[in-house]
Every structure is written in C-alpha cells, then in structure tokens.
Design a protein around this motif. Structure first.
Motif, PDB file in Angstrom:
ATOM      1  N   ASN A   1       0.823  -1.214   0.000  1.00 56.92           N
ATOM      2  CA  ASN A   1       0.000   0.000   0.000  1.00 56.92           C
ATOM      3  C   ASN A   1       0.856   1.263   0.000  1.00 56.92           C
ATOM      4  OD1 ASN A   1      -2.208  -1.816   0.269  1.00 56.92           O
ATOM      5  ND2 ASN A   1      -1.871  -1.848   2.474  1.00 56.92           N
ATOM      6  N   VAL A   2       1.850   1.258  -0.896  1.00 55.63           N
ATOM      7  CA  VAL A   2       2.816   2.356  -0.954  1.00 55.63           C
ATOM      8  C   VAL A   2       2.765   3.102  -2.286  1.00 55.63           C
ATOM      9  CG1 VAL A   2       5.279   2.933  -0.927  1.00 55.63           C
ATOM     10  CG2 VAL A   2       4.396   1.242   0.674  1.00 55.63           C
ATOM     11  N   VAL A   3       2.735   2.382  -3.417  1.00 57.32           N
ATOM     12  CA  VAL A   3       3.001   3.029  -4.703  1.00 57.32           C
ATOM     13  C   VAL A   3       2.013   4.139  -5.045  1.00 57.32           C
ATOM     14  CG1 VAL A   3       4.269   1.105  -5.707  1.00 57.32           C
ATOM     15  CG2 VAL A   3       1.799   1.224  -6.018  1.00 57.32           C
ATOM     16  N   ASP A   4       0.752   4.009  -4.624  1.00 56.37           N
ATOM     17  CA  ASP A   4      -0.210   5.057  -4.976  1.00 56.37           C
ATOM     18  C   ASP A   4      -0.102   6.279  -4.066  1.00 56.37           C
ATOM     19  OD1 ASP A   4      -1.346   4.087  -2.666  1.00 56.37           O
ATOM     20  OD2 ASP A   4      -3.272   3.542  -3.545  1.00 56.37           O
ATOM     21  N   LYS A   5       0.855   6.258  -3.140  1.00 56.51           N
ATOM     22  CA  LYS A   5       1.078   7.398  -2.252  1.00 56.51           C
ATOM     23  C   LYS A   5       2.360   8.151  -2.604  1.00 56.51           C
ATOM     24  CE  LYS A   5      -1.240   5.050   1.615  1.00 56.51           C
ATOM     25  NZ  LYS A   5      -1.582   3.811   0.883  1.00 56.51           N
ATOM     26  N   LEU A   6       2.985   7.796  -3.725  1.00 52.37           N
ATOM     27  CA  LEU A   6       4.276   8.368  -4.089  1.00 52.37           C
ATOM     28  C   LEU A   6       4.154   9.294  -5.295  1.00 52.37           C
ATOM     29  CD1 LEU A   6       6.400   5.083  -3.889  1.00 52.37           C
ATOM     30  CD2 LEU A   6       6.164   6.850  -2.120  1.00 52.37           C
TER      31      LEU A   6
ATOM     32  N   PRO B   1      -4.075  -0.830  -3.433  1.00 48.08           N
ATOM     33  CA  PRO B   1      -5.419  -0.607  -3.969  1.00 48.08           C
ATOM     34  C   PRO B   1      -5.415   0.251  -5.230  1.00 48.08           C
ATOM     35  CG  PRO B   1      -5.031   0.845  -2.108  1.00 48.08           C
ATOM     36  CD  PRO B   1      -3.817  -0.051  -2.210  1.00 48.08           C
ATOM     37  N   PHE B   2      -4.257   0.826  -5.564  1.00 50.65           N
ATOM     38  CA  PHE B   2      -4.104   1.690  -6.737  1.00 50.65           C
ATOM     39  C   PHE B   2      -5.136   2.827  -6.724  1.00 50.65           C
ATOM     40  CE2 PHE B   2      -2.527  -2.542  -8.224  1.00 50.65           C
ATOM     41  CZ  PHE B   2      -1.186  -2.206  -8.222  1.00 50.65           C
TER      42      PHE B   2
END
Length: 306
Positions: free
Chosen positions: A205-210, A235-236
């Motif tokens: 649950n990291v990539v959509d916060k970057l 969750p994108f």
C-alpha cells in the motif's frame, strides 16, 4: 540501529553509485548502535543515529505534502489499530498481514519492508527469515515500530467519538518475537542499501502514495538478491493530488489496469517473472463508528538465480 545493517548501507544521495556509509562517533549497547553519525566518504552527506534510530533520508529531501499527513498522531493510532488489531481479536480486524505472507511463499536471506508504517509486516518477515528491515519516510511511524520491537508491547489511545478516546494495548505473540526486526527512516524511492541485499522485498500500500512510483519499483528490484521475491500489494487509489497521471502505474485510458501494468514492469528483464496473485482486504479505523475497508491487489515477482 542493529550493527548488522552496517554491511548493507550506502549513501542514498549518491545513487545509482553505491558508496558504503562509514560509522563515526558512535555509542552502542551490545549489537544496538544507540547514537552516532553515518558519513558518505564520497559526497560528505551525514546521517544521524539518535536513540537507536538511523535517519537515512537525504538531507535535501522534503516530505511531500500528501505524505506529511502520515506524521499526525491520529493517523498513527489508525495504523497501529490496522496493523495489530487481530492480536487482541478485534471483531473488525482482518488477516491481511498473514495472507500477504502466505502469498510471498518461501525465500532465503533478509527481508525488506519498503513503506513499513508501524511495522507489522516487518515482524512477520523477521519471524520467518530471521532478519528484516522496515523503512518509512514517517518518523513517527518508524519510531513507534522500533519501540514495539524493543518493548514487545504497546499501549495507545485512539479516537472513540468527538473528544472521547479508547485505549488499546497489545503484546507481540511469541512467534512475532522471533528473529531481528530493525527499523530506519528512509525514502522508498532512494533506498539506502547496496544492490542484491535482500531475498524478499515487500511493498504494501505504498506506490499510490508516491509522487514518482516508478522510482520505487526500480529501487525495489535493485536491492533484490540474485534469487529473490518481490510482493507488491496496493489498492491503486491514484490521485492527482499525489502524482501526475502520466506518472501513475496504470489507471488511465492509455495505460490500462494497474495490476497488469505493475506485473509487466516487475517481470521485465532476464531472470524475472511476475504474476497477479490475487487480492487481500484490510481495514483502517478512524473512530468507533467509522472504518475504511480496502482491497489491495497483489503482484508477486520472482528473480531466478540463473
């Protein structure tokens, strides 16, 4: 900071060149380096170790506005509940962390939890492989995670209703006290570790916060050993407040479904293969009458030693 980390650390400012950091003016208690400075012999950048916590974020790094909200006490309580509520059998808790571990399968060597928040999956990884490192840009998150690692328990208050609060407390079960779990502050887009350091890398649950999610994927693969596994769950939930649509990994008419895009990216290149492994539901608590239930799609990539 556990002394075992010294052999893995490189200067994040100098990447993609890898310059090992040198420890200076330090104090230690057994294998724990309690204070000191990590210095790059090439660029001169210095990183402090304070109360055992190494801050390996590049000195010029500014925390993006969208990520700064993770430094609030209310969100810390929400994430502590999300990570550990199953330990006291809260009826709203999920089994996401154990499910993700099952999806990862077996691996050899240390693990890296890139974007560890308050540390639950790092403990799961350490219990399975013997040594795991959790990194996060939020200082409150990694401070809490390291406190749990040292004390094996935690008590915290979370909003109940208005100004009312609820007290929660938990102890790590014996199985999560196995192995060594260490936590440092670092940027998942500039991981301060030498190449081929880890047998397993998790990104939950990291990539959509970057703001630049592709940089995180590149770094996750860089630090993988010759035989390694990457598990990415997300969750994108793309937002233009966090990243430009052209920097998203999927989620647009031109790029298509995010899970498929990420699987293609992680599986690209000699020795790599990746598949969409399924999904897992997880829950985060705001207050007694408000919970958010989220489904993260899971991509598992393997790097062959051949």
């Amino acid at each position: 900071m556990h002394a075992r980390l010294l052999d893995l650390l490189v200067c994040p400012v100098c990447l993609p060149e890898e310059h090992p950091l040198q420890l200076q003016d330090h104090r230690h208690s057994g294998d724990d380096i309690t204070s000191g400075t990590l210095v790059c012999p090439d660029c001169g950048a210095a990183y402090a170790i304070t109360d055992g916590l190494a801050d390996l974020v590049p000195p010029e790094k500014a925390v993006p506005t969208a990520q700064a909200r993770y430094d609030t006490g209310r969100l810390s309580a929400s994430y502590l509940w999300s990570h550990y509520a199953d330990l006291w059998e809260d009826r709203e808790a999920t089994d996401a962390y154990t499910r993700w571990l099952e999806m990862a399968g077996d691996w050899e060597g240390p693990g890296l939890d890139a974007g560890c928040a308050v540390g639950r999956f790092t403990f799961e990884m350490a219990a399975k492989s013997g040594f795991a490192v959790g990194v996060d840009l939020s200082r409150p998150f990694v401070t809490l995670a390291r406190r749990i690692a040292r004390k094996k328990e935690m008590a915290f208050t979370a909003p109940r209703q208005g100004h009312l609060t609820t007290r929660f407390e938990f102890s790590l079960p014996a199985r999560l006290q196995q192995g060594i779990a260490e936590f440092v502050r670092a940027d998942v887009a500039r991981l301060p570790f030498r190449a081929e350091s880890f047998g397993f890398v998790a990104s939950l649950n990291v990539v959509d916060k970057l703001p630049r999610p592709m940089l995180h994927l590149v770094e996750a693969r860089r630090v993988c050993a010759r035989k390694a596994t990457v598990l990415l769950a997300d969750p994108f939930s793309w937002s233009e407040n966090v990243a430009r649509p052209e920097d998203w990994l999927g989620g647009t008419a031109e790029s298509g479904d995010s899970a498929a895009v990420v699987a293609t990216m992680l599986g690209a290149g000699p020795g790599w293969e990746a598949d969409i492994a399924g999904s897992a539901w997880w829950t985060i608590r705001d207050h007694v009458n408000r919970y958010e239930r989220i489904r993260s799609e899971v991509i598992v990539a393997h790097r062959s030693a051949e």
